[in-house]
Design an enzyme around this catalytic site. Structure first.
Site, mmCIF file in Angstrom:
data_model
loop_
_atom_site.group_PDB
_atom_site.id
_atom_site.type_symbol
_atom_site.label_atom_id
_atom_site.label_comp_id
_atom_site.label_asym_id
_atom_site.label_seq_id
_atom_site.Cartn_x
_atom_site.Cartn_y
_atom_site.Cartn_z
ATOM 1 N N CYS A 145 18.017 -6.203 19.565
ATOM 2 C CA CYS A 145 18.614 -6.988 18.596
ATOM 3 C C CYS A 145 19.200 -5.065 17.927
ATOM 4 C CB CYS A 145 17.220 -6.765 17.426
ATOM 5 S SG CYS A 145 15.569 -6.191 18.026
ATOM 6 N N LYS A 187 2.307 -16.567 18.693
ATOM 7 C CA LYS A 187 2.983 -17.612 19.862
ATOM 8 C C LYS A 187 4.202 -16.685 20.726
ATOM 9 C CE LYS A 187 6.110 -19.379 19.367
ATOM 10 N NZ LYS A 187 7.474 -19.561 20.350
#
Lengths: 305, 504
Positions: free
Chosen positions: B317, B209
């Protein structure tokens, strides 16, 4: 403005270190800037105005210098609004003729001196060479540093020699050639830049054009960063001149990007930045003609002097 | 004479703080617009879900809009996958695993993966442009980083497909089955590659996804997978929001969950799969220390600081969001940093000269602004570059610094995920190691020094999964990536990345 400037002379052994990979990376960012339309047009004209049109050959004659000086004043008369170059750069013996040819043009005469290109001569000879060039009318003197002494670690010698030449220059501007192709590492180039800056250079310059590699963007960036640090420390602006190996407009535009993003707008004039080049001017003219007429013209439309 | 050329900077727009730098980066010669063309791009009005080799309508008939964060215009309508759709996708993946992919000789698997990589390279420009339109990142980064690196990951893992016994000598590694994968919006295509390439190489099939705000390149990748002729159901690409992700995590017939995203969601996933036999890898948030020692090559370190925090609008990140500068060089580093920030161009992501593009979403911009407010109220000194922001619509944030920050500031503790850098100073190596490790995160770190011995000493003591020395934000498919502590577990990339998709 004759107030004395007191400087703390740094220990040149402690000059800032340079990381080569980081320099490569920064340079690649400059080359990725996309310079189009108006920016390109303005940039190309700026480049022309920053060129030191150069002839430094053993076979140079008065005739050759006369022709070059005419080119300096009339780069491409068939197009309007083309600027003049900043200076014509010749050997001291040809300064007088260049000076005469360029009279009233606003174009400076630069002379290479101090036993150019090797610099392997006694100090007295170098100073005499400099004084002769200035007496003949040179507005700018391009000296070479003693690379041998530098590599021996005798920084004091190099520093004092630059200082002495500066004094011999009088009113003439001093450009100090590091001959980066012989200094081998970026750390050395940074250190030599610092020595030249603190010894009183008005300009620092990469190369004589007689040694390969001559100017590269990497080397020039290291020198621009040295100029910036010197400016941070003293508030004094010093000029930069990459010389040799810059033949194409695109590369010259990358240099402008690098100059703008490293030292900012105050340096974006021929007063503080020069290209030492002989064939660059015609390539820039060809690009300008393309911008104006829409297609590239043959090299034969641009004069070779 | 030199003095008169020294221009005092005008006050910077937006924050009212005077800039103490005397270099002038804003007047004079400037770059003309250089927009990348969108002529060759085809984006459909509406996209279905890519299940079992075909684009299909979502079962509930629901679609949502994906917008361009640079102008807030709708790019396309994208299907929202329900639990039922997820189930369909998992069934397709299971069938493809049982009947085709697990039985296929590994060498053949490898060929399919190579084919994906090559088609991706051929269509690189199209991918880069769509990535930029949909996510707001600059075309320069999409073109030079995201797309080539994504293709490189497929190439790298294609090579491993038939060499797994050599990767783990003496073992006979087996595929896990069906992998359920959920990826974030900061590197949409690249994260697809990080997830899909090793899973396929190890013989697994995939249900993946993409993120709600950046689905388009994943759907383009579905087209590539069709073009490459992968057997139906081997890769299923679905779109949706949090509920769709939850349906993947909770599906009983999935053998492995791979998630990249926030620590908060990572914790939910971990508790959801507790007690099941699903394998899991989590790649979560970070608050990396970027450490500048006093013997560092300062100008290059400044460039590293810029790349560390302003790359991809700070939506990274592993961003170097906590800067530690040794006190004796702090003034010069900050001065140079401010000067360098002045030459950063914030604006249209499609312009080839833009350095910082659009913030990915309104929601993320609100988060960033919330933290800027917190930083100010905590008393840290706030600084932004004076660059112009585009007028009109879109989500924008100037490159931002907070000086005089301490470990107790929330802006030094919490992940902001935007172009906001918290700067602290330190005196000794021991002190900075302690502070750098004093965080719940442990994804990445950077060390800048001219001395190799210092670097090795520090990198051994920093608790972070990835540590860069004299560089920052460098990625390579052969190099494992992943975190300690609340930055997650498991590694992606390299040999380590294989073991996450194998029974060994």
């Amino acid at each position: 403005m004759s107030a004395t400037l007191t400087l703390d002379i740094p220990d040149f052994r402690n000059s800032p270190r340079v990381d080569e990979v980081g320099i490569e990376e920064r340079v690649s960012r400059f080359t990725k800037r996309s310079i189009k339309t108006e920016a390109k047009n303005t940039g190309l004209r700026l480049i022309l105005s920053m060129i030191d049109l150069t002839t430094l050959e053993g076979k140079d004659t008065e005739g050759k210098v006369r022709q070059l000086c005419y080119k300096a004043r009339h780069l491409h008369d068939s197009m309007e609004g083309i600027p003049k170059v900043a200076a014509v750069c010749v050997y001291p013996s040809l300064v007088r003729i260049a000076k005469k040819e360029l009279e009233g043009s606003g174009i400076n005469v630069a002379a290479v001196a101090t036993a150019f290109p090797s610099g392997q001569a006694p100090k007295a000879v170098k100073l005499a060479d400099t004084k002769f060039a200035v007496k003949e009318g040179a507005d700018e003197v391009d000296m070479v540093i003693s690379r041998g002494k530098f590599l021996e670690g005798d920084y004091k010698f190099v520093f004092n020699e630059i200082g002495a030449v500066k004094e011999a220059c009088g009113e003439a501007h001093l450009k100090v050639i590091l001959e980066t192709g012989e200094l081998s590492t970026l750390d050395n180039i940074r250190r030599a830049s610092d020595i030249a800056l603190y010894a009183g250079a008005d300009f620092i310059k990469t190369s004589t054009g007689k040694i390969s590699p001559a100017a590269t963007m990497q080397v020039t960036l290291v020198m621009l960063e040295a100029i910036r640090d010197y400016y941070y420390a003293t508030g004094k602006m010093v000029g930069m001149k990459p010389a040799g190996g810059i033949a194409k407009s695109k590369l010259a535009l990358h240099y402008l990007v690098m100059l703008k993003e490293t030292l900012g707008n105050a340096w974006m004039t021929s007063k503080w930045f020069r290209f030492g080049a002989s064939s660059l001017a015609n390539d820039v003219l060809m690009q300008l003609a393309k911008q104006e007429y829409g297609n590239y013209q043959s090299m034969d439309y641009f004069s070779l002097d | 004479m030199a003095k008169q050329l020294v221009k005092k900077k005008k006050k910077s727009a937006g924050n009212g703080a005077a800039i103490d730098s005397a270099l002038d980066f804003n007047s004079g010669w400037s770059y003309s617009p250089a927009p990348e063309s969108t002529d060759h791009i085809e984006i459909k009005d509406k996209y279905g879900l890519f299940i079992n080799g075909k684009f299909v309508r979502p079962s509930k008939g629901k679609y949502f809009a994906t917008i361009n964060p640079a102008n807030e215009k709708k790019l396309a309508m994208v299907a929202e996958a329900s639990e039922e759709d997820v189930d369909k996708a998992v069934k397709a993946a299971r069938k493809a695993y049982n009947n085709v992919w697990s039985r296929m000789p590994a060498k053949e698997r490898g060929k399919y993966i190579y084919r994906i990589a090559r088609i991706m390279q051929e269509r690189a420009r199209e991918f880069a442009v769509i990535e930029t339109l949909d996510g707001g990142k600059t075309i320069r980064e999409a073109r030079d980083v995201d797309v080539p690196l994504a293709a490189a990951h497929f190439f790298y893992y294609a090579g491993w497909a038939d060499k797994l016994e050599y990767a783990f000598p003496g073992k006979s590694p087996q595929a896990l089955g069906v992998a359920g994968q959920i990826i974030p919006w900061n590197f949409p295509l690249l994260m697809m590659a990080w997830k899909i390439a090793p899973a396929l190489a190890c013989g697994n099939t995939v249900v993946i996804k993409s993120a709600e705000t950046t689905p388009l390149t994943s759907l383009k990748l579905a087209e590539v997978i069709q073009e490459a002729g992968l057997p139906d159901g081997v890769v299923n690409i679905i779109t949706g929001a949090g509920a769709t992700g939850a349906a993947i995590v909770n599906h009983p017939d999935i053998n492995k969950i791979a998630f990249t995203g926030s620590t908060a969601v990572g914790k939910i996933i971990q508790s959801a799969i507790a007690g099941t036999d699903k394998k899991v890898t989590l790649e979560l948030g970070g608050k990396a220390a970027n450490i500048i020692l006093d013997d560092a090559p300062i100008d290059q370190a400044v460039e590293g600081i810029i790349n560390g925090i302003y790359f991809n609008q700070g939506h990274v990140c592993c961003a170097g969001s906590r800067l530690f500068v040794q006190e004796d060089v702090a003034d010069i580093v900050v001065r140079k940093l401010k000067d360098r920030m002045e030459s950063l161009i914030v604006g249209d992501p499609m312009d080839k000269n833009t350095d910082i593009g659009a913030i990915n979403s309104k929601e993320q911009l609100n988060t960033i602004n919330k933290y800027i407010k917190i930083g100010k109220s905590e008393g840290a000194s706030f600084y932004q570059s004076s660059c112009e922001l585009p007028s009109g619509k879109g989500f924008w944030c100037r490159p931002t610094l907070f000086l005089n920050v301490s470990q107790s500031h929330r802006i030094a503790q919490e992940e902001i995920f935007g172009p906001v850098l918290a700067v602290q100073t330190f005196r000794t190596v021991e002190e900075v190691l302690e502070k750098a490790n004093n965080t719940p995160y442990g994804l990445s770190a950077g060390v800048w020094s001219d001395k190799g011995a210092k670097i090795f000493n520090m990198t051994n003591k920093l608790r972070a999964g990835v540590i860069w020395a004299n560089t920052y934000n460098k990625f390579d498919p052969s190099s494992p990536f992943g975190g300690y502590k609340e930055s997650g577990f498991g590694r992606e990339g390299g040999l380590h990345g294989l073991s996450a998709y194998l029974k060994i």
